[in-house]
Design a protein around this motif. Structure first.
Motif, PDB file in Angstrom:
ATOM      1  N   ALA A  17       0.938  -1.210  -0.149  1.00 37.82           N
ATOM      2  CA  ALA A  17       0.113  -0.055   0.021  1.00 37.82           C
ATOM      3  C   ALA A  17       0.766   1.377  -0.056  1.00 37.82           C
ATOM      4  N   ARG A  18       2.001   1.095   0.619  1.00 37.45           N
ATOM      5  CA  ARG A  18       2.899   2.291   0.693  1.00 37.45           C
ATOM      6  C   ARG A  18       3.548   2.725  -0.709  1.00 37.45           C
ATOM      7  N   LYS A  19       3.705   1.619  -1.647  1.00 36.83           N
ATOM      8  CA  LYS A  19       4.397   1.755  -2.791  1.00 36.83           C
ATOM      9  C   LYS A  19       3.663   1.659  -3.901  1.00 36.83           C
ATOM     10  N   GLY A  20       2.485   1.195  -3.992  1.00 35.64           N
ATOM     11  CA  GLY A  20       1.422   1.229  -5.164  1.00 35.64           C
ATOM     12  C   GLY A  20       1.912   0.060  -6.109  1.00 35.64           C
ATOM     13  N   VAL A  46      -6.154  -9.018  -6.259  1.00 32.35           N
ATOM     14  CA  VAL A  46      -5.035  -7.933  -6.266  1.00 32.35           C
ATOM     15  C   VAL A  46      -5.231  -7.570  -4.561  1.00 32.35           C
ATOM     16  N   ALA A  47      -4.328  -8.143  -3.685  1.00 33.11           N
ATOM     17  CA  ALA A  47      -4.444  -7.945  -2.291  1.00 33.11           C
ATOM     18  C   ALA A  47      -3.666  -6.705  -2.114  1.00 33.11           C
ATOM     19  N   VAL A  48      -4.187  -5.458  -1.510  1.00 36.08           N
ATOM     20  CA  VAL A  48      -3.344  -4.428  -1.121  1.00 36.08           C
ATOM     21  C   VAL A  48      -3.068  -4.481   0.232  1.00 36.08           C
ATOM     22  N   ASN A  49      -1.727  -4.989   0.587  1.00 33.31           N
ATOM     23  CA  ASN A  49      -1.188  -5.298   1.786  1.00 33.31           C
ATOM     24  C   ASN A  49      -0.490  -4.119   2.436  1.00 33.31           C
ATOM     25  N   LYS A  50      -0.350  -4.317   3.677  1.00 36.66           N
ATOM     26  CA  LYS A  50       0.173  -3.204   4.852  1.00 36.66           C
ATOM     27  C   LYS A  50      -0.572  -2.130   4.885  1.00 36.66           C
ATOM     28  N   MET A  51      -2.172  -2.253   4.850  1.00 35.44           N
ATOM     29  CA  MET A  51      -3.033  -1.129   4.851  1.00 35.44           C
ATOM     30  C   MET A  51      -2.753  -0.542   6.339  1.00 35.44           C
TER      31      MET A  51
END
Length: 420
Positions: free
Chosen positions: A121-124, A146-151
């Motif tokens: 999530a920080r890097k896109g 698409v799992a957007v991790n580290k939310m």
């Protein structure tokens, strides 16, 4: 009666994405929260986590099993893990994120029904995320998550999640995946992995495991007509028995069905379908059986038994998208062994037609060669005819590997393109 893992449908999935997006931690979280870890395994991971310091349980250690992986904190080889819930049985391939191990990712994802593309999530969306999504599409994986991790590291921001979804949608529009699902997660803390997260109450979709349990993948790659590559000829001189063993790679077959043996083109009928446990009335993929034919025909390992009204292409020339896996580049006039289903032939590279730009998905014409981890369209000519399908129609008869004759190393993975 209680449901067992044998009774539940199987889903093969692969994790993919850029380095340090949390693929190993996500798999560890799935195993831990679904209570699929044996007590002795958990004790080993707890002890290893204490030695590494940092506090808390390092769930990535459940999959990063090589010493070099633990020392560097990265995944190098493909790690397979198995677990089951009352709804489904899972085989997970944890694939590397580093670009230099893209060839390992191809291996791990080649049999998957679904790919989980992790995005930090920080890097896109990074280049390697795009590369793995594109390779997943080439490999015929029709379902992407698409799992957007580290939310948790972006304050569980809905705006951050929406921006990544918009970015990935723009890239994925031409991938060819039949389904793309977007889920915001924190693998480290378990948010939206097995249970829905209260920290992201703005998200109304399923948790990851809930989606994995529900997605339908049965029968997506059977190719329509019968495909039965002959692996072994079984003979018994005492009883005059002759059968042809192999795995059904597409369609269905029953006793009495008319079939054709390629490349010879001989027509006959199926007399029986034999197994160790006795004869069957029907066989379908991926069952391994022995077919006995009604007529005395010349059938050898590498031949293909197929339906007469749905024959594959029989030719010495083919075009394929090739992922190049070797340090030495692929160039025109290169000579290799080509292994396709149960047969191996010699092949020569007639042309490298194009190379894929991973960032744009454009194809650069006439690149001259393919370097390590590059993907492009290649024209090949074989020493004798092959019976093949387009990879989009049948993954088993539409794929092949290229082998260096001198070293016996696998240097390329190919997916045969549809004929124009």
């Amino acid at each position: 009666m209680a449901t067992t893992a044998i009774d539940t449908p199987l889903l093969r999935l692969a994790t993919a994405g850029s380095v340090d997006d949390g693929k190993s931690t996500l798999i560890g979280r799935l195993l831990y929260d679904s209570k699929s870890i044996l007590a002795d395994q958990l004790e080993q991971v707890e002890e290893a986590s204490r030695r590494r310091g940092g506090g808390g349980l390092d769930l990535s250690l459940l999959t990063d099993g090589l010493r070099a992986e633990r020392e560097q904190g990265i995944t190098i080889d493909v790690a397979y893990r198995y677990f089951a819930t009352p709804a489904r049985t899972f085989v997970i391939a944890d694939t590397p994120g580093h670009v230099q191990y893209t060839r390992n990712m191809v291996t791990g994802a080649s049999t998957a029904d679904l790919a989980v593309i992790l995005v930090d999530a920080r890097k896109g969306v990074l280049e390697q995320s795009k590369r793995h999504a594109f390779i997943s599409s080439l490999l015929g994986i029709r379902h992407l998550v698409v799992a957007v991790n580290k939310m948790d590291l972006v304050g569980f921001s809905e705006d951050v999640f929406d921006a990544i979804v918009t970015d990935f949608c723009g890239f994925a529009r031409n991938l060819g995946a039949h389904e793309a699902t977007y889920i915001p997660i924190s693998a480290l803390h378990g948010d939206n992995v097995v249970e829905r997260s209260e920290a992201m109450d703005w998200y109304a979709g399923p948790a990851l495991l809930e989606h994995l349990e529900r997605v339908e993948v049965a029968g997506e790659h059977d190719g329509g007509g019968l495909r039965f590559p002959v692996q072994w000829v079984i003979r018994d001189g005492a009883s005059d028995y002759r059968g042809y063993a192999g795995q059904v790679a597409g369609g269905r077959v029953r006793p009495g069905d008319e079939v054709v043996v390629l490349p010879a083109g001989i027509a006959t009928t199926v007399a029986s379908i034999d197994t160790y446990d006795g004869p069957l009335g029907e066989a379908f993929g991926p069952m391994s059986v022995t077919l006995r034919l009604a007529d005395e025909v010349d059938v050898s390992r590498g031949d293909l038994i197929c339906a007469p009204d749905a024959r594959p292409t029989l030719d010495r020339e083919l075009e394929a998208d090739v992922c190049w896996l070797a340090d030495a580049p692929l160039r025109p006039r290169g000579r290799y062994l080509l292994k396709h289903t149960t047969t191996t032939v010699r092949a020569i590279v007639d042309d490298v037609a194009d190379r894929v730009d991973i960032d744009t998905l454009d194809r650069d014409a006439a690149p001259g060669e393919l370097a390590l981890n590059e993907i492009g369209r290649v024209r090949l000519r074989t020493s004798r005819p092959l019976a093949f399908d387009a990879y989009a129609d049948n993954r088993a008869t539409g794929s092949f590997i290229l082998i260096d004759e001198a070293t016996n190393d696998t240097v390329g993975a190919g997916m045969i393109a549809a004929r124009p």
